[in-house]
Design an enzyme around this catalytic site. Structure first.
Site, PDB file in Angstrom:
ATOM      1  N   TYR A 141       0.847  -1.188   0.119  1.00 32.10           N
ATOM      2  CA  TYR A 141       0.019   0.138   0.127  1.00 32.10           C
ATOM      3  C   TYR A 141       0.965   1.250   0.055  1.00 32.10           C
ATOM      4  CZ  TYR A 141      -4.756  -2.171   0.941  1.00 32.10           C
ATOM      5  OH  TYR A 141      -5.815  -2.723   0.890  1.00 32.10           O
ATOM      6  N   LYS A 186       2.930 -15.370   2.615  1.00 33.73           N
ATOM      7  CA  LYS A 186       3.218 -16.014   1.255  1.00 33.73           C
ATOM      8  C   LYS A 186       4.672 -16.329   1.009  1.00 33.73           C
ATOM      9  CE  LYS A 186       1.725 -17.712  -2.647  1.00 33.73           C
ATOM     10  NZ  LYS A 186       0.676 -19.004  -2.817  1.00 33.73           N
ATOM     11  N   ASP A 219      -3.222 -18.432   0.665  1.00 36.92           N
ATOM     12  CA  ASP A 219      -4.089 -18.795  -0.100  1.00 36.92           C
ATOM     13  C   ASP A 219      -4.908 -20.289   0.748  1.00 36.92           C
ATOM     14  OD1 ASP A 219      -1.605 -20.330  -0.095  1.00 36.92           O
ATOM     15  OD2 ASP A 219      -1.575 -20.814  -2.160  1.00 36.92           O
ATOM     16  N   ASP A 243      -6.471  -6.889   3.884  1.00 38.49           N
ATOM     17  CA  ASP A 243      -7.604  -6.055   3.486  1.00 38.49           C
ATOM     18  C   ASP A 243      -8.433  -7.451   3.018  1.00 38.49           C
ATOM     19  OD1 ASP A 243      -9.096  -4.254   2.105  1.00 38.49           O
ATOM     20  OD2 ASP A 243      -8.128  -4.609   0.196  1.00 38.49           O
ATOM     21  N   ASP A 247     -12.543  -9.034   4.114  1.00 40.14           N
ATOM     22  CA  ASP A 247     -13.871  -9.029   3.165  1.00 40.14           C
ATOM     23  C   ASP A 247     -14.275 -10.401   3.183  1.00 40.14           C
ATOM     24  OD1 ASP A 247     -13.700  -6.072   2.919  1.00 40.14           O
ATOM     25  OD2 ASP A 247     -14.172  -6.565   0.701  1.00 40.14           O
TER      26      ASP A 247
HETATM   27  C1  IPM Z   1     -10.403  -0.994   3.901  1.00 42.93           C
HETATM   28  C2  IPM Z   1     -10.634  -0.503   2.747  1.00 42.93           C
HETATM   29  C3  IPM Z   1      -9.518   0.350   2.422  1.00 42.93           C
HETATM   30  C4  IPM Z   1      -7.962  -0.627   2.379  1.00 42.93           C
HETATM   31  C5  IPM Z   1      -9.607   1.101   0.880  1.00 42.93           C
HETATM   32  C6  IPM Z   1     -10.624   1.861   0.881  1.00 42.93           C
HETATM   33  C7  IPM Z   1      -8.274   2.023   0.631  1.00 42.93           C
HETATM   34  O1  IPM Z   1     -10.805  -1.539   1.661  1.00 42.93           O
HETATM   35  O2  IPM Z   1     -10.334  -0.398   5.016  1.00 42.93           O
HETATM   36  O3  IPM Z   1     -10.444  -2.387   3.963  1.00 42.93           O
HETATM   37  O4  IPM Z   1      -8.126  -1.054   1.525  1.00 42.93           O
HETATM   38  O5  IPM Z   1      -7.423  -0.431   3.337  1.00 42.93           O
HETATM   39 MG    MG Z   2     -10.974  -3.408   2.579  1.00 40.45          MG
END
Ligand code: IPM
Ligand code: MG
Length: 351
Positions: A141, A186, A219, A243, A247
């Site tokens: 990042y 990884k 993975d 990240d 999700d």
């Molecule tokens: C999160 C989001 C952010 C990230 C984006 C909006 C930059 O996806 O906080 O998980 O990737 O960190």
């Molecule tokens: Mg995110």
């Protein structure tokens, strides 16, 4: 107590979910005799429209001087053309960096009333109680980015010190829980991951012999997370893996809209945000799930203000609102859905 909280509603559904988070904070302050000064500030795409900068000077300075920052969400199609020079996301990364909040805690629990809301089988989900510790201010990042005519480059770097401090945060957390730490990398491909694994192994042996450490390739972790999620306690990983995996993990709880996060550094000041994005597709319709933001406010009360009883109370109120099926469309399934505001009311009524 007196506390100063910087409030950044941001873009898309950000202002809608933030309104409910703020109502809960105000109600708790009133009931418990606290004085919270809430300062609302432009951030993200909204700030680009106002000033050309996603993180204006005044927003940054106010956040740095505050006890805590509560953030809604940022981003949207308006600011995301591939050729755009300034992006809302740059503001978020710059804010995380400036606040020094390298440890992003993302807890995942499953509410019994929502076992049916996930796409996974209820028997796989029952009893899940895990927490991700995502490294937030390093890795790909923040590495150098280059664009040439026919190629592009993103550099991923981690230092020993960056790895040590995030692993320590995760290990301390594991000591207060089931003493099981899974470190995700990884290492079969990436040099940064090999360093990560080396440093983690050494540090855990030297400082946390009471915590069981397991290394897992990313993975494979993605697979085990949905195959046997109950086995996980604390998971520590680098920025981008964290990240993606969080999700994925949000689907264990039933909706991305439910998950809160706390980003912490060395001191008490923290940045608190739901893990979901700005959801431009449903923005302005009053149907976004406010629970991720309200639960982030609870984490703020606990971690930055030390108000444990108030944090517990707010989390309990959300739990009860969900039990009473005050559910926005992302969770309601075939049942009747409520609006963002009605979901907020359901929490306030139970405080
Ligand atoms: C999160 C989001 C952010 C990230 C984006 C909006 C930059 O996806 O906080 O998980 O990737 O960190
Ligand atoms: Mg995110």
């Amino acid at each position: 107590m007196k506390a100063h909280i910087a409030v950044l509603p941001g873009d898309g559904i950000g202002p809608e979910v933030m309104a409910e988070g703020v109502r809960c904070l105000r109600a708790l302050a009133e009931r418990h005799g606290h004085t919270f000064t809430l300062t609302e500030l432009p951030f993200g795409g909204a700030a680009i429209d106002l000033t050309g900068n996603p993180l204006p000077e005044r927003t940054l300075h106010t956040c740095l001087a505050a006890d805590a920052v509560l953030l809604g969400a940022i981003g949207g199609p308006k600011w995301s053309a591939p050729e755009a020079k300034v992006r809302p996301e740059q503001g978020l990364l710059a804010l995380r960096r400036a606040l020094g909040v390298y440890a992003n805690l993302r807890p995942v629990k499953v509410h019994p009333a929502l076992l049916g809301a996930s796409s996974l089988k209820p028997e796989v989900l029952e009893g899940i109680d895990l927490i991700f510790v995502r490294e937030l201010t390093g890795g790909i990042y923040f590495g150098e980015k280059r664009r040439e005519a026919s190629s592009a480059t993103d550099v991923c770097t981690y230092t020993v010190e960056e790895i040590e401090r995030i692993v320590r945060s995760a290990a301390r957390l594991a000591q207060q829980r089931r003493r099981k730490l899974v470190s995700i990398d990884k290492a079969n491909v990436l040099e940064t991951s090999r360093l990560w694994r080396e440093v983690t192994t050494r540090l855990m042996r030297a400082e946390f012999p009471d915590v069981t450490l397991e290394h897992m390739l990313v993975d494979s972790a993605a697979m085990h997370l949905i195959r046997r999620p109950r086995d996980f306690d604390v998971l520590v990983t680098e920025n981008m893996f964290g990240d993606i995996l969080t999700d994925e993990a949000s689907m264990l709880a039933g909706s991305l809209g439910l998950l809160p996060s706390a980003s912490l550094g060395e001191g008490r000041r923290g940045l608190y945000e739901p893990i979901h994005g700005s959801a431009p597709d449903i923005a302005g319709r009053g149907i976004a799930n406010p629970y991720g933001t309200i639960l982030s406010a609870a984490l703020l009360l606990r971690h930055s203000l030390g108000l444990t009883a108030e944090a517990d109370r707010l989390e309990k109120a959300v739990f009860e609102a969900i039990s009473a099926r005050a559910l926005t469309p992302d969770l309601a399934g075939a049942g009747e859905a409520v609006t963002t505001q009605v979901a907020g009311d359901a929490v306030l009524n139970r405080l």
